[in-house]
Design an enzyme around this catalytic site. Structure first.
Site, PDB file in Angstrom:
ATOM      1  N   GLY A 168       0.840  -1.199   0.000  1.00 20.98           N
ATOM      2  CA  GLY A 168       0.000   0.000   0.000  1.00 20.98           C
ATOM      3  C   GLY A 168       0.873   1.247   0.000  1.00 20.98           C
ATOM      4  O   GLY A 168       2.094   1.176   0.159  1.00 20.98           O
TER       5      GLY A 168
ATOM      6  N   ASP B  98      -3.268 -11.568   6.857  1.00 25.00           N
ATOM      7  CA  ASP B  98      -4.581 -10.924   6.794  1.00 25.00           C
ATOM      8  C   ASP B  98      -4.930 -10.521   8.221  1.00 25.00           C
ATOM      9  O   ASP B  98      -5.116 -11.393   9.085  1.00 25.00           O
ATOM     10  CB  ASP B  98      -5.612 -11.901   6.212  1.00 25.00           C
ATOM     11  CG  ASP B  98      -6.956 -11.219   5.976  1.00 25.00           C
ATOM     12  OD1 ASP B  98      -7.315 -10.323   6.765  1.00 25.00           O
ATOM     13  OD2 ASP B  98      -7.633 -11.584   5.001  1.00 25.00           O
ATOM     14  N   ILE B  99      -4.984  -9.225   8.478  1.00 24.27           N
ATOM     15  CA  ILE B  99      -5.146  -8.768   9.876  1.00 24.27           C
ATOM     16  C   ILE B  99      -6.511  -9.128  10.459  1.00 24.27           C
ATOM     17  O   ILE B  99      -6.718  -9.006  11.659  1.00 24.27           O
ATOM     18  CB  ILE B  99      -4.857  -7.254  10.034  1.00 24.27           C
ATOM     19  CG1 ILE B  99      -5.845  -6.414   9.224  1.00 24.27           C
ATOM     20  CG2 ILE B  99      -3.408  -6.937   9.655  1.00 24.27           C
ATOM     21  CD1 ILE B  99      -5.782  -4.915   9.559  1.00 24.27           C
TER      22      ILE B  99
ATOM     23  N   ALA C 255      -5.536  -1.311   5.666  1.00 26.78           N
ATOM     24  CA  ALA C 255      -6.880  -0.755   5.839  1.00 26.78           C
ATOM     25  C   ALA C 255      -7.737  -1.078   4.629  1.00 26.78           C
ATOM     26  O   ALA C 255      -7.227  -1.359   3.543  1.00 26.78           O
ATOM     27  CB  ALA C 255      -6.803   0.766   6.022  1.00 26.78           C
ATOM     28  N   TYR C 256      -9.038  -1.006   4.846  1.00 29.29           N
ATOM     29  CA  TYR C 256     -10.022  -1.057   3.760  1.00 29.29           C
ATOM     30  C   TYR C 256     -10.350   0.399   3.456  1.00 29.29           C
ATOM     31  O   TYR C 256     -10.960   1.086   4.275  1.00 29.29           O
ATOM     32  CB  TYR C 256     -11.261  -1.814   4.253  1.00 29.29           C
ATOM     33  CG  TYR C 256     -12.366  -1.985   3.247  1.00 29.29           C
ATOM     34  CD1 TYR C 256     -12.563  -3.204   2.608  1.00 29.29           C
ATOM     35  CD2 TYR C 256     -13.248  -0.945   2.959  1.00 29.29           C
ATOM     36  CE1 TYR C 256     -13.603  -3.381   1.706  1.00 29.29           C
ATOM     37  CE2 TYR C 256     -14.284  -1.106   2.046  1.00 29.29           C
ATOM     38  CZ  TYR C 256     -14.450  -2.324   1.433  1.00 29.29           C
ATOM     39  OH  TYR C 256     -15.469  -2.504   0.528  1.00 29.29           O
TER      40      TYR C 256
ATOM     41  N   ASP D 288      -9.353  11.574   8.468  1.00 28.82           N
ATOM     42  CA  ASP D 288     -10.188  12.776   8.638  1.00 28.82           C
ATOM     43  C   ASP D 288     -11.677  12.449   8.489  1.00 28.82           C
ATOM     44  O   ASP D 288     -12.528  13.235   8.914  1.00 28.82           O
ATOM     45  CB  ASP D 288      -9.773  13.845   7.607  1.00 28.82           C
ATOM     46  CG  ASP D 288      -9.854  13.354   6.164  1.00 28.82           C
ATOM     47  OD1 ASP D 288      -9.647  12.141   5.928  1.00 28.82           O
ATOM     48  OD2 ASP D 288     -10.125  14.170   5.263  1.00 28.82           O
TER      49      ASP D 288
ATOM     50  N   TYR E 148     -17.082   3.878   5.939  1.00 27.57           N
ATOM     51  CA  TYR E 148     -15.615   3.895   6.047  1.00 27.57           C
ATOM     52  C   TYR E 148     -15.180   4.653   7.295  1.00 27.57           C
ATOM     53  O   TYR E 148     -14.419   4.129   8.122  1.00 27.57           O
ATOM     54  CB  TYR E 148     -14.999   4.521   4.784  1.00 27.57           C
ATOM     55  CG  TYR E 148     -13.524   4.846   4.925  1.00 27.57           C
ATOM     56  CD1 TYR E 148     -12.562   3.838   4.961  1.00 27.57           C
ATOM     57  CD2 TYR E 148     -13.090   6.177   5.029  1.00 27.57           C
ATOM     58  CE1 TYR E 148     -11.205   4.145   5.104  1.00 27.57           C
ATOM     59  CE2 TYR E 148     -11.744   6.487   5.157  1.00 27.57           C
ATOM     60  CZ  TYR E 148     -10.804   5.470   5.203  1.00 27.57           C
ATOM     61  OH  TYR E 148      -9.472   5.785   5.349  1.00 27.57           O
TER      62      TYR E 148
ATOM     63  N   LYS F 292     -13.386   3.155  10.687  1.00 27.39           N
ATOM     64  CA  LYS F 292     -12.071   3.623  11.139  1.00 27.39           C
ATOM     65  C   LYS F 292     -12.161   4.158  12.579  1.00 27.39           C
ATOM     66  O   LYS F 292     -11.244   3.947  13.379  1.00 27.39           O
ATOM     67  CB  LYS F 292     -11.537   4.707  10.200  1.00 27.39           C
ATOM     68  CG  LYS F 292     -11.193   4.233   8.799  1.00 27.39           C
ATOM     69  CD  LYS F 292      -9.994   3.301   8.740  1.00 27.39           C
ATOM     70  CE  LYS F 292      -8.698   3.980   9.086  1.00 27.39           C
ATOM     71  NZ  LYS F 292      -7.543   3.041   8.945  1.00 27.39           N
TER      72      LYS F 292
ATOM     73  N   TRP G  99      -6.228  12.618   2.555  1.00 23.46           N
ATOM     74  CA  TRP G  99      -5.904  12.904   1.152  1.00 23.46           C
ATOM     75  C   TRP G  99      -4.476  12.441   0.807  1.00 23.46           C
ATOM     76  O   TRP G  99      -3.652  13.218   0.304  1.00 23.46           O
ATOM     77  CB  TRP G  99      -6.043  14.396   0.869  1.00 23.46           C
ATOM     78  CG  TRP G  99      -7.426  14.964   0.994  1.00 23.46           C
ATOM     79  CD1 TRP G  99      -8.439  14.519   1.800  1.00 23.46           C
ATOM     80  CD2 TRP G  99      -7.944  16.118   0.308  1.00 23.46           C
ATOM     81  NE1 TRP G  99      -9.548  15.317   1.649  1.00 23.46           N
ATOM     82  CE2 TRP G  99      -9.270  16.305   0.745  1.00 23.46           C
ATOM     83  CE3 TRP G  99      -7.406  17.004  -0.610  1.00 23.46           C
ATOM     84  CZ2 TRP G  99     -10.078  17.344   0.280  1.00 23.46           C
ATOM     85  CZ3 TRP G  99      -8.209  18.047  -1.074  1.00 23.46           C
ATOM     86  CH2 TRP G  99      -9.529  18.204  -0.634  1.00 23.46           C
TER      87      TRP G  99
HETATM   88  N1  LIG Z   1      -5.484   7.053   1.082  1.00 24.16           N
HETATM   89  C1  LIG Z   1      -5.973   8.118   1.700  1.00 24.16           C
HETATM   90  O1  LIG Z   1      -6.284   9.135   1.093  1.00 24.16           O
HETATM   91  C2  LIG Z   1      -6.137   8.092   3.200  1.00 24.16           C
HETATM   92  C3  LIG Z   1      -6.768   9.184   3.823  1.00 24.16           C
HETATM   93  C4  LIG Z   1      -6.914   9.173   5.204  1.00 24.16           C
HETATM   94  C5  LIG Z   1      -6.443   8.103   5.940  1.00 24.16           C
HETATM   95  N2  LIG Z   1      -5.860   7.052   5.308  1.00 24.16           N
HETATM   96  C6  LIG Z   1      -5.403   5.936   6.105  1.00 24.16           C
HETATM   97  O2  LIG Z   1      -4.012   5.774   5.890  1.00 24.16           O
HETATM   98  C7  LIG Z   1      -3.675   4.391   6.050  1.00 24.16           C
HETATM   99  C8  LIG Z   1      -2.862   3.922   4.858  1.00 24.16           C
HETATM  100  O3  LIG Z   1      -3.665   4.029   3.703  1.00 24.16           O
HETATM  101  P1  LIG Z   1      -3.056   3.880   2.238  1.00 24.16           P
HETATM  102  O4  LIG Z   1      -3.427   5.093   1.495  1.00 24.16           O
HETATM  103  O5  LIG Z   1      -1.645   3.455   2.326  1.00 24.16           O
HETATM  104  O6  LIG Z   1      -3.964   2.673   1.708  1.00 24.16           O
HETATM  105  P2  LIG Z   1      -3.653   1.610   0.562  1.00 24.16           P
HETATM  106  O7  LIG Z   1      -2.629   2.130  -0.387  1.00 24.16           O
HETATM  107  O8  LIG Z   1      -4.968   1.161   0.036  1.00 24.16           O
HETATM  108  O9  LIG Z   1      -2.991   0.425   1.381  1.00 24.16           O
HETATM  109  C9  LIG Z   1      -3.750  -0.375   2.252  1.00 24.16           C
HETATM  110  C10 LIG Z   1      -3.124  -1.738   2.259  1.00 24.16           C
HETATM  111  O10 LIG Z   1      -3.859  -2.549   3.189  1.00 24.16           O
HETATM  112  C11 LIG Z   1      -3.966  -3.845   2.616  1.00 24.16           C
HETATM  113  N3  LIG Z   1      -5.077  -4.591   3.203  1.00 24.16           N
HETATM  114  C12 LIG Z   1      -6.397  -4.494   2.934  1.00 24.16           C
HETATM  115  N4  LIG Z   1      -7.070  -5.396   3.668  1.00 24.16           N
HETATM  116  C13 LIG Z   1      -6.161  -6.080   4.413  1.00 24.16           C
HETATM  117  C14 LIG Z   1      -6.238  -7.121   5.352  1.00 24.16           C
HETATM  118  N5  LIG Z   1      -7.411  -7.685   5.676  1.00 24.16           N
HETATM  119  N6  LIG Z   1      -5.089  -7.573   5.923  1.00 24.16           N
HETATM  120  C15 LIG Z   1      -3.899  -7.032   5.591  1.00 24.16           C
HETATM  121  N7  LIG Z   1      -3.757  -6.039   4.695  1.00 24.16           N
HETATM  122  C16 LIG Z   1      -4.876  -5.555   4.122  1.00 24.16           C
HETATM  123  C17 LIG Z   1      -4.161  -3.588   1.140  1.00 24.16           C
HETATM  124  O11 LIG Z   1      -3.858  -4.764   0.441  1.00 24.16           O
HETATM  125  P3  LIG Z   1      -4.671  -5.123  -0.922  1.00 24.16           P
HETATM  126  O12 LIG Z   1      -4.182  -4.122  -1.919  1.00 24.16           O
HETATM  127  O13 LIG Z   1      -4.258  -6.527  -1.189  1.00 24.16           O
HETATM  128  O14 LIG Z   1      -6.118  -4.964  -0.601  1.00 24.16           O
HETATM  129  C18 LIG Z   1      -3.174  -2.461   0.903  1.00 24.16           C
HETATM  130  O15 LIG Z   1      -1.895  -2.980   0.613  1.00 24.16           O
HETATM  131  C19 LIG Z   1      -4.992   3.659   6.268  1.00 24.16           C
HETATM  132  O16 LIG Z   1      -5.191   3.469   7.640  1.00 24.16           O
HETATM  133  C20 LIG Z   1      -6.028   4.610   5.730  1.00 24.16           C
HETATM  134  O17 LIG Z   1      -7.292   4.421   6.344  1.00 24.16           O
HETATM  135  C21 LIG Z   1      -5.688   7.026   3.959  1.00 24.16           C
END
Ligand SMILES: NC(=O)c1ccc[n+]([C@@H]2O[C@H](COP(=O)([O-])OP(=O)(O)OC[C@H]3O[C@@H](n4cnc5c(N)ncnc54)[C@H](OP(=O)(O)O)[C@@H]3O)[C@@H](O)[C@H]2O)c1
Length: 288
Positions: free
Chosen positions: A10, A35-36, A59-60, A101, A124, A128, A149
């Site tokens: 991710g 898988d968490i 995260a999802y 956020d 979502y 969270k 973001w």
């Molecule tokens: N992206 C944003 O804009 C944003 C904004 C606010 C907060 N956040 C938070 O920031 C954090 C990091 O987000 P990110 O942007 O890095 O997300 P990301 O690129 O989607 O990465 C999330 C990773 O979690 C993995 N995952 C999903 N379900 C899983 C499970 N059951 N067990 C283990 N791994 C699993 C995914 O694997 P797969 O690809 O195989 O599903 C993916 O590699 C998260 O907590 C997210 O809620 C993100």
């Protein structure tokens, strides 16, 4: 020292692994490795690895899909972090968890502090928020870092989607009435490491500095992407309202985060999002 990073592959996990401080070994596990949601697998992995620190970047994040698939959203965003925090407490590891956020409803017009009342608008954000509570219940000294973001060269994000659409169409329509702050995954990873190493606990916030609408962000991606040689021309970006672009999930209209607790703990401030974006796109341009 050893850190276990979940969600490898991710956006955030990739930068956490790449930017580990000196003296830290990182074991980064992708979903296929851990898988968490699987409490037994989490217990086994944490007991086997015996890390000093667990960084949960799994995260999802499919905000719209979560509306029709709440079971999976809660399993990954609430039960998964609970499994990790329980396992961390069992072996005496510290845990740092990442939140969003979207725990806020966006009705404020000043930056949200970590203590502000939460009121997620969709599944979502609610899942969270439940994850934050679950982590704190299992590991009261946990660090929880909310962000927003997030973008970068790895994984799926708004910046990469915009670059693709802009290259294909030369014109994009983007909502102009949702306000927040674009945040590079690199700086988020650095802040998470720094807070964890400083022994921070409780809820803190990190985004880059400044404020933008998605429209502003898209305009900047077009201009900086062109300057970096990633786009043949500066695209046309047309502002639209949220009403004109209906989505299954409601999103906060204003979700700027107050970062003062993070700044005072680390004694440094993040750079403005526009300059950070220029740097990210410049590096991407230099690699192509
Ligand atoms: N992206 C944003 O804009 C944003 C904004 C606010 C907060 N956040 C938070 O920031 C954090 C990091 O987000 P990110 O942007 O890095 O997300 P990301 O690129 O989607 O990465 C999330 C990773 O979690 C993995 N995952 C999903 N379900 C899983 C499970 N059951 N067990 C283990 N791994 C699993 C995914 O694997 P797969 O690809 O195989 O599903 C993916 O590699 C998260 O907590 C997210 O809620 C993100």
């Amino acid at each position: 020292m050893k850190a276990l990073v979940t969600g490898a592959g991710g956006q955030l996990a990739t930068e956490l692994a790449a930017r580990a401080p000196e003296g830290w070994d990182v074991e980064a596990l992708a979903r296929r490795d851990l898988d968490i949601r699987d409490a037994t697998a989490v217990d086994d992995a944490v007991a086997f690895s015996s890390p000093d620190l667990i960084l949960n970047a799994a995260a999802y994040v499919a905000v719209d899909k979560a509306e029709s698939d709440p079971d999976t959203a809660y399993a990954v965003n609430r039960d998964g972090p609970a499994n990790l925090a329980r396992a961390a407490a069992r072996v005496g590891s510290r845990i740092a968890h990442v939140s969003t956020d979207f725990v806020f409803d966006g009705q404020k017009s000043r930056a949200y502090t970590p203590d502000d009342a939460t009121n997620p608008l969709g599944v979502y954000g609610a899942s969270k928020l439940a994850g934050e509570a679950a982590v704190r219940a299992e590991a009261p000294a946990a660090l929880i870092l909310r962000t927003a973001w997030v973008y970068g060269p790895h994984g799926n994000n708004f910046m990469k989607t915009m670059l693709r659409l802009m290259a294909e169409r030369g014109e994009v329509r983007v909502v102009a009435d949702q306000i927040g702050t674009p945040t590079a995954a690199t700086g988020l990873a650095d802040t998470l490491w720094a807070l964890a190493l400083a022994g921070a606990r409780g809820v803190h916030h990190h985004t880059d500095a400044g404020v933008a609408s998605w429209y502003d962000f898209a305009e900047a991606i077009g201009e900086e992407g062109h300057a970096a040689g990633l786009l043949a021309a500066v695209p046309r970006v047309i502002p639209i309202s949220t009403q004109a672009f209906p989505t299954p999930a409601r999103r906060p209209a204003f979700s700027v985060l107050d970062k003062s607790s993070t700044w005072s703990l680390l004694d440094r401030r993040p750079a403005h999002w526009r300059g950070v974006l220029r740097g990210v796109l410049g590096e991407m341009g230099a690699r192509t």
